[in-house]
Write a protein that holds these residues in place. Structure first.
Motif, PDB file in Angstrom:
ATOM      1  N   ALA A   1       0.856  -1.176   0.000  1.00 22.72           N
ATOM      2  CA  ALA A   1       0.000   0.000   0.000  1.00 22.72           C
ATOM      3  C   ALA A   1       0.897   1.232   0.000  1.00 22.72           C
ATOM      4  CB  ALA A   1      -0.899   0.013   1.226  1.00 22.72           C
ATOM      5  N   MET A   2       0.442   2.289  -0.636  1.00 21.19           N
ATOM      6  CA  MET A   2       1.260   3.494  -0.775  1.00 21.19           C
ATOM      7  C   MET A   2       0.457   4.702  -0.315  1.00 21.19           C
ATOM      8  SD  MET A   2       4.016   2.259  -2.204  1.00 21.19           S
ATOM      9  CE  MET A   2       4.840   3.745  -2.779  1.00 21.19           C
ATOM     10  N   GLY A   3       1.176   5.726   0.056  1.00 17.78           N
ATOM     11  CA  GLY A   3       0.490   6.939   0.485  1.00 17.78           C
ATOM     12  C   GLY A   3       1.331   8.179   0.289  1.00 17.78           C
ATOM     13  N   TRP A   4       0.657   9.310   0.356  1.00 20.27           N
ATOM     14  CA  TRP A   4       1.314  10.618   0.324  1.00 20.27           C
ATOM     15  C   TRP A   4       0.971  11.372   1.606  1.00 20.27           C
ATOM     16  CZ3 TRP A   4       4.821  12.228  -3.190  1.00 20.27           C
ATOM     17  CH2 TRP A   4       4.898  11.554  -4.402  1.00 20.27           C
ATOM     18  N   PHE A   5       1.985  11.981   2.166  1.00 23.98           N
ATOM     19  CA  PHE A   5       1.844  12.838   3.328  1.00 23.98           C
ATOM     20  C   PHE A   5       2.448  14.192   2.990  1.00 23.98           C
ATOM     21  CE2 PHE A   5       0.533  10.189   6.975  1.00 23.98           C
ATOM     22  CZ  PHE A   5       0.490   8.966   6.343  1.00 23.98           C
ATOM     23  N   ARG A   6       2.148  15.186   3.808  1.00 21.57           N
ATOM     24  CA  ARG A   6       2.778  16.484   3.614  1.00 21.57           C
ATOM     25  C   ARG A   6       3.038  17.121   4.971  1.00 21.57           C
ATOM     26  NH1 ARG A   6      -2.294  19.768   0.850  1.00 21.57           N
ATOM     27  NH2 ARG A   6      -3.643  19.838   2.703  1.00 21.57           N
ATOM     28  N   GLN A   7       4.036  17.980   4.963  1.00 17.28           N
ATOM     29  CA  GLN A   7       4.368  18.724   6.167  1.00 17.28           C
ATOM     30  C   GLN A   7       4.644  20.161   5.792  1.00 17.28           C
ATOM     31  OE1 GLN A   7       7.565  17.111   8.565  1.00 17.28           O
ATOM     32  NE2 GLN A   7       6.798  18.184  10.365  1.00 17.28           N
ATOM     33  N   ALA A   8       3.772  21.035   6.272  1.00 20.95           N
ATOM     34  CA  ALA A   8       3.934  22.470   6.049  1.00 20.95           C
ATOM     35  C   ALA A   8       4.842  23.047   7.128  1.00 20.95           C
ATOM     36  CB  ALA A   8       2.571  23.151   6.079  1.00 20.95           C
ATOM     37  N   PRO A   9       5.456  24.199   6.857  1.00 20.83           N
ATOM     38  CA  PRO A   9       6.346  24.814   7.847  1.00 20.83           C
ATOM     39  C   PRO A   9       5.644  25.038   9.182  1.00 20.83           C
ATOM     40  CG  PRO A   9       6.572  25.895   5.723  1.00 20.83           C
ATOM     41  CD  PRO A   9       5.421  24.956   5.598  1.00 20.83           C
ATOM     42  N   GLY A  10       6.249  24.553  10.240  1.00 22.26           N
ATOM     43  CA  GLY A  10       5.708  24.747  11.569  1.00 22.26           C
ATOM     44  C   GLY A  10       4.534  23.862  11.920  1.00 22.26           C
ATOM     45  N   LYS A  11       4.212  22.922  11.053  1.00 21.96           N
ATOM     46  CA  LYS A  11       3.063  22.045  11.304  1.00 21.96           C
ATOM     47  C   LYS A  11       3.489  20.581  11.319  1.00 21.96           C
ATOM     48  CE  LYS A  11      -0.486  25.107   9.426  1.00 21.96           C
ATOM     49  NZ  LYS A  11      -1.668  25.205   8.530  1.00 21.96           N
TER      50      LYS A  11
ATOM     51  N   ILE B   1      -4.770  10.105  -6.400  1.00 21.86           N
ATOM     52  CA  ILE B   1      -3.632   9.195  -6.250  1.00 21.86           C
ATOM     53  C   ILE B   1      -3.834   8.005  -7.185  1.00 21.86           C
ATOM     54  CG2 ILE B   1      -4.689   7.937  -4.315  1.00 21.86           C
ATOM     55  CD1 ILE B   1      -1.841   7.648  -3.135  1.00 21.86           C
ATOM     56  N   SER B   2      -2.753   7.559  -7.795  1.00 20.26           N
ATOM     57  CA  SER B   2      -2.829   6.404  -8.688  1.00 20.26           C
ATOM     58  C   SER B   2      -1.484   5.676  -8.647  1.00 20.26           C
ATOM     59  CB  SER B   2      -3.163   6.842 -10.114  1.00 20.26           C
ATOM     60  OG  SER B   2      -2.153   7.690 -10.627  1.00 20.26           O
ATOM     61  N   ARG B   3      -1.467   4.494  -9.206  1.00 19.35           N
ATOM     62  CA  ARG B   3      -0.221   3.736  -9.225  1.00 19.35           C
ATOM     63  C   ARG B   3      -0.077   2.990 -10.544  1.00 19.35           C
ATOM     64  NH1 ARG B   3      -0.199   0.166  -4.169  1.00 19.35           N
ATOM     65  NH2 ARG B   3       1.748  -0.622  -5.073  1.00 19.35           N
ATOM     66  N   ASP B   4       1.157   2.819 -10.955  1.00 23.94           N
ATOM     67  CA  ASP B   4       1.481   2.069 -12.151  1.00 23.94           C
ATOM     68  C   ASP B   4       2.476   0.997 -11.730  1.00 23.94           C
ATOM     69  OD1 ASP B   4       2.468   1.041 -14.535  1.00 23.94           O
ATOM     70  OD2 ASP B   4       2.399   2.974 -15.560  1.00 23.94           O
ATOM     71  N   SER B   5       1.986  -0.214 -11.546  1.00 19.96           N
ATOM     72  CA  SER B   5       2.854  -1.282 -11.052  1.00 19.96           C
ATOM     73  C   SER B   5       3.928  -1.651 -12.060  1.00 19.96           C
ATOM     74  CB  SER B   5       2.021  -2.514 -10.692  1.00 19.96           C
ATOM     75  OG  SER B   5       1.190  -2.229  -9.578  1.00 19.96           O
ATOM     76  N   ALA B   6       3.653  -1.468 -13.332  1.00 21.82           N
ATOM     77  CA  ALA B   6       4.656  -1.785 -14.358  1.00 21.82           C
ATOM     78  C   ALA B   6       5.863  -0.861 -14.231  1.00 21.82           C
ATOM     79  CB  ALA B   6       4.047  -1.679 -15.745  1.00 21.82           C
ATOM     80  N   LYS B   7       5.618   0.359 -13.742  1.00 24.51           N
ATOM     81  CA  LYS B   7       6.690   1.335 -13.586  1.00 24.51           C
ATOM     82  C   LYS B   7       7.134   1.488 -12.134  1.00 24.51           C
ATOM     83  CE  LYS B   7       5.348   4.096 -17.620  1.00 24.51           C
ATOM     84  NZ  LYS B   7       4.962   5.444 -18.109  1.00 24.51           N
ATOM     85  N   ASN B   8       6.533   0.701 -11.246  1.00 23.76           N
ATOM     86  CA  ASN B   8       6.866   0.806  -9.821  1.00 23.76           C
ATOM     87  C   ASN B   8       6.753   2.241  -9.327  1.00 23.76           C
ATOM     88  OD1 ASN B   8       7.328  -1.912  -9.787  1.00 23.76           O
ATOM     89  ND2 ASN B   8       9.490  -1.791  -9.269  1.00 23.76           N
ATOM     90  N   THR B   9       5.694   2.904  -9.710  1.00 25.94           N
ATOM     91  CA  THR B   9       5.544   4.324  -9.412  1.00 25.94           C
ATOM     92  C   THR B   9       4.133   4.622  -8.931  1.00 25.94           C
ATOM     93  OG1 THR B   9       7.203   4.891 -11.084  1.00 25.94           O
ATOM     94  CG2 THR B   9       5.739   6.648 -10.355  1.00 25.94           C
ATOM     95  N   VAL B  10       4.041   5.491  -7.951  1.00 31.50           N
ATOM     96  CA  VAL B  10       2.761   6.016  -7.500  1.00 31.50           C
ATOM     97  C   VAL B  10       2.754   7.514  -7.781  1.00 31.50           C
ATOM     98  CG1 VAL B  10       3.525   6.388  -5.121  1.00 31.50           C
ATOM     99  CG2 VAL B  10       1.108   6.075  -5.597  1.00 31.50           C
ATOM    100  N   TYR B  11       1.602   8.020  -8.140  1.00 36.00           N
ATOM    101  CA  TYR B  11       1.469   9.415  -8.535  1.00 36.00           C
ATOM    102  C   TYR B  11       0.477  10.142  -7.624  1.00 36.00           C
ATOM    103  CZ  TYR B  11       3.425   7.464 -12.841  1.00 36.00           C
ATOM    104  OH  TYR B  11       4.214   6.805 -13.763  1.00 36.00           O
TER     105      TYR B  11
END
Length: 123
Positions: free
Chosen positions: A33-43, A70-80
């Motif tokens: 499973a894959m995910g995206w997180f973010r961190q803003a300045p000071g948060k 969010i999407s994934r391409d297993s052939a390219k081993n990449t998540v977008y």
């Protein structure tokens, strides 16, 4: 081991779009499973989006629903992460995460993390 490398960040005006990529190497990407997180300045780091190993299930934080995909391409081993209608409050460093379970990804306790890519949205 799984190595994750993010790319695609940059400076964009409000209302614009960016597509982030996370290239994975190492163990079998398609089983994670894959995910995206973010961190803003000071948060604290926050969950943005997640996708199951099959790609059949996705989850988003409320603030990005309808704007990010969010999407994934297993052939390219990449998540977008396609980010549209960007707002100044989307400014943050975005991190890719991977784990064998969706739960750890969503909770932010993934086993593997990338180093991040910076996104800056100007008003």
């Amino acid at each position: 081991q799984v190595q994750l490398v993010e790319s695609g960040g940059g400076l964009v005006q409000a209302g614009g779009s960016l597509r982030l990529s996370c290239a994975a190497s190492g163990r079998t990407f398609s089983s994670y499973a894959m995910g995206w997180f973010r961190q803003a300045p000071g948060k604290a780091r926050e969950f943005v989006a997640g996708i199951s190993w099959s790609g059949g299930g996705t989850l988003y934080t409320d603030s990005v629903k309808g704007r990010f995909t969010i999407s994934r391409d297993s052939a390219k081993n990449t998540v977008y992460l396609q980010m549209n209608s960007l707002k100044p409050e989307d400014t943050a460093v975005y991190y890719c995460a991977a784990d064998q379970g969706v739960g750890p990804v969503v909770r932010g306790s993934s086993a593997y993390w990338g180093r991040g890519t910076r996104v800056t949205v100007s008003s």
